[in-house]
Design a protein around this motif. Structure first.
Motif, mmCIF file in Angstrom:
data_model
loop_
_atom_site.group_PDB
_atom_site.id
_atom_site.type_symbol
_atom_site.label_atom_id
_atom_site.label_comp_id
_atom_site.label_asym_id
_atom_site.label_seq_id
_atom_site.Cartn_x
_atom_site.Cartn_y
_atom_site.Cartn_z
ATOM 1 N N ALA A 108 1.229 3.568 8.019
ATOM 2 C CA ALA A 108 1.316 4.063 6.749
ATOM 3 C C ALA A 108 1.309 5.541 6.538
ATOM 4 O O ALA A 108 2.003 6.115 5.909
ATOM 5 C CB ALA A 108 -0.008 3.375 6.026
ATOM 6 N N ARG A 109 0.406 6.185 7.144
ATOM 7 C CA ARG A 109 0.420 7.578 7.285
ATOM 8 C C ARG A 109 1.918 8.456 7.726
ATOM 9 O O ARG A 109 2.029 9.152 7.196
ATOM 10 C CB ARG A 109 -0.660 8.358 8.075
ATOM 11 N N VAL A 110 2.484 7.857 8.882
ATOM 12 C CA VAL A 110 3.723 8.154 9.262
ATOM 13 C C VAL A 110 4.759 8.213 7.963
ATOM 14 O O VAL A 110 5.489 9.174 7.952
ATOM 15 C CB VAL A 110 4.101 7.555 10.515
ATOM 16 N N ILE A 120 -12.265 5.383 1.338
ATOM 17 C CA ILE A 120 -12.056 4.060 2.027
ATOM 18 C C ILE A 120 -11.157 3.296 1.523
ATOM 19 O O ILE A 120 -11.115 2.195 1.420
ATOM 20 C CB ILE A 120 -13.599 3.400 1.717
ATOM 21 N N THR A 121 -10.135 4.015 1.270
ATOM 22 C CA THR A 121 -8.715 3.366 0.912
ATOM 23 C C THR A 121 -8.332 2.280 1.756
ATOM 24 O O THR A 121 -7.679 1.317 1.467
ATOM 25 C CB THR A 121 -7.715 4.347 0.533
ATOM 26 N N PHE A 122 -8.448 2.553 3.335
ATOM 27 C CA PHE A 122 -8.069 1.842 4.146
ATOM 28 C C PHE A 122 -9.059 0.831 4.675
ATOM 29 O O PHE A 122 -9.108 -0.088 5.565
ATOM 30 C CB PHE A 122 -7.670 2.430 5.622
ATOM 31 N N GLY A 123 -10.184 0.669 3.818
ATOM 32 C CA GLY A 123 -11.542 -0.086 4.175
ATOM 33 C C GLY A 123 -12.127 0.450 5.149
ATOM 34 O O GLY A 123 -12.420 1.644 5.463
ATOM 35 N N ALA A 124 -13.250 -0.292 5.709
ATOM 36 C CA ALA A 124 -14.184 0.309 6.561
ATOM 37 C C ALA A 124 -14.506 -0.980 7.584
ATOM 38 O O ALA A 124 -14.466 -2.151 7.008
ATOM 39 C CB ALA A 124 -15.111 0.881 5.999
ATOM 40 N N PHE A 139 -11.165 -2.457 9.023
ATOM 41 C CA PHE A 139 -10.149 -1.453 8.660
ATOM 42 C C PHE A 139 -8.939 -1.346 8.855
ATOM 43 O O PHE A 139 -8.391 -2.178 9.750
ATOM 44 C CB PHE A 139 -10.776 -0.212 9.574
ATOM 45 N N CYS A 140 -7.892 -0.982 8.025
ATOM 46 C CA CYS A 140 -6.540 -1.495 8.218
ATOM 47 C C CYS A 140 -5.838 -1.191 9.460
ATOM 48 O O CYS A 140 -5.808 0.028 9.802
ATOM 49 C CB CYS A 140 -5.823 -0.777 7.093
ATOM 50 N N ALA A 175 0.714 -1.197 -0.071
ATOM 51 C CA ALA A 175 -0.040 0.050 0.064
ATOM 52 C C ALA A 175 0.978 1.203 -0.064
ATOM 53 O O ALA A 175 0.551 2.120 -0.745
ATOM 54 C CB ALA A 175 -0.747 -0.123 1.203
ATOM 55 N N THR A 176 1.799 1.361 0.718
ATOM 56 C CA THR A 176 2.758 2.344 1.113
ATOM 57 C C THR A 176 3.644 2.679 -0.349
ATOM 58 O O THR A 176 3.702 4.002 -0.800
ATOM 59 C CB THR A 176 3.527 2.301 2.116
#
Length: 402
Positions: A358-360, A343-347, A351-352, A246-247
């Motif tokens: 990943a955000r860091v 919803i890239t990380f799901g729901a 949810f991821c 993903a990253t």
């Protein structure tokens, strides 16, 4: 059943290169449509894709690929994966993994991740010198997330080059139309990865550290429950496969989007405070994971379509993230977009788990690219991977000016 006009051919090179016009046509026809060649339903709109991810009559139900020994290790790492489970098994495993993550691992790594991103960008700048194109994918986007997850788990530096080839081989199994060669390569990679992690976990039992693998080995819940050996190994593989793929692909897809929208790149460079919202927008604009399947455990209606128990439905995340019913000017890249329920990380329950990490990583890498260069520009055509489900680039030549 409503047939998508025209049928969405996920192997069509034009769709792989740019699926968003086909998504727009399909969304306009019906929110949920049957795809006969794939033998499943497809959810195109944000509301219906979100419902697919959240509806408890839809589940992740793992069935071994080709039962027997041929894909034994590949099946093992999915049979025990949190992503392939539903409550109550999912609840138990997620509780244990979350308890290990809760030991401050993401924040512990934040300064180290930024230092690594800075050094990788500095190396690219030195090689480019403002005139020579360099591949940002191999020079940074692929290297950083693997190094971060390896550091998180406590994988020795000498072993880290093993990880990405294993992951690359395994994730090719998630595409449609795969070959026997792809299956054999995935099984070899899974077997080697499982054996390696069993040895590493045994070492952590003998000599505990402060890494996530040690905490996964030792974690207990309030009832004294713990991860089994197979769950431990599978969790580590899932963290690498899902986390780094993903990253890497947000980094590649996102940087290409910025380079193709120089006004937004200039806007972000002028206002670094936009970086957190920009990262969310890059994930929305060109999603790294395009499709997530679930199976009906009972008859259920989604978007006017009736799924029978046992039928599959896929949430098309990239289509949902471009739904004009939810996003104003959805085909426009807007690094300042604040109303952004992508919803890239799901729901829901899936949810991821690795979303904070990943955000860091993404804020560190894009922040370094902006702060340690005065100019970024395409140095040649980007080369896209030929797969649909996991959307990413093979090469992204960029000229970086110090």
């Amino acid at each position: 059943m409503t047939l998508a006009p025209p049928p969405l051919d996920l192997t069509d090179p034009a769709v792989v290169a740019d699926p968003y016009p086909a998504f727009a046509r399909a969304r306009a026809a019906a929110p949920v449509q049957w795809d006969e060649p794939l033998g499943l339903w497809l959810a195109f709109t944000h509301a219906e894709a979100d419902a697919v991810l959240r509806n408890r009559r839809l589940g992740r139900i793992w069935r071994d690929e080709e039962p027997g020994e041929r894909l034994d290790s590949f099946n093992l790492i999915h049979r025990n994966a949190i992503l392939e489970m539903e409550p109550p098994e999912h609840t138990r495993l997620r509780r244990l993994v979350s308890a290990a993550f809760a030991r401050g691992h993401v924040e512990r790594l934040r300064p180290w991740v930024q230092e690594l991103a800075d050094s990788l960008v500095d190396r690219l700048v030195e090689r480019s010198g403002g005139s020579t194109p360099v591949d940002v994918l191999s020079g940074m986007a692929e290297e950083l997330p693997v190094a971060v997850i390896a550091e998180l788990l406590g994988v020795p530096a000498a072993d880290r080059p093993l990880l990405r080839p294993w992951s690359n081989a395994i994730v090719k199994m998630y595409e449609y139309g795969r070959t026997t060669q792809v299956e054999d390569a995935a099984e070899r990679a899974a077997a080697e990865f499982v054996a390696y992690l069993r040895d590493l976990a045994a070492d952590r039992r003998r000599s505990p550290g402060e890494d996530l693998l040690t905490h996964l080995v030792t974690v207990r819940d309030s009832d004294g429950d713990r991860l089994t050996e197979d769950e431990l190994v599978t969790t580590c593989i899932l963290l690498l496969n899902a986390g780094h793929e993903a990253t890497v692909n947000v980094s590649g897809n996102g940087l290409l989007a910025l380079l193709e929208h120089p006004g937004e790149l200039a806007r972000l460079r002028a206002d670094p405070g936009l970086l957190p919202t920009a990262i969310e927008e890059l994930m929305r604009f060109d999603s790294p994971l395009q499709l997530f399947e679930r199976t009906a455990t009972a008859d259920v209606e989604i978007g006017g379509a009736t799924l029978r128990a046992g039928q599959k439905i896929a949430a098309l995340l990239g289509s949902a993230n471009r739904d004009p019913a939810v996003f104003a000017d959805p085909d426009t890249l807007d690094v300042g977009r604040t109303d952004n329920p992508h919803i890239t990380f799901g729901a829901g329950v899936h949810f991821c788990l690795g979303a904070p990490l990943a955000r860091v990583e993404l804020q560190a890498s894009f922040g370094a690219l902006l702060s340690r260069t005065s100019r970024l520009e395409l140095g040649g055509p980007a080369r896209r991977r030929p797969e649909f489900v996991i959307r990413g680039l093979r090469e992204l030549p960029v000229v970086l000016t110090p």
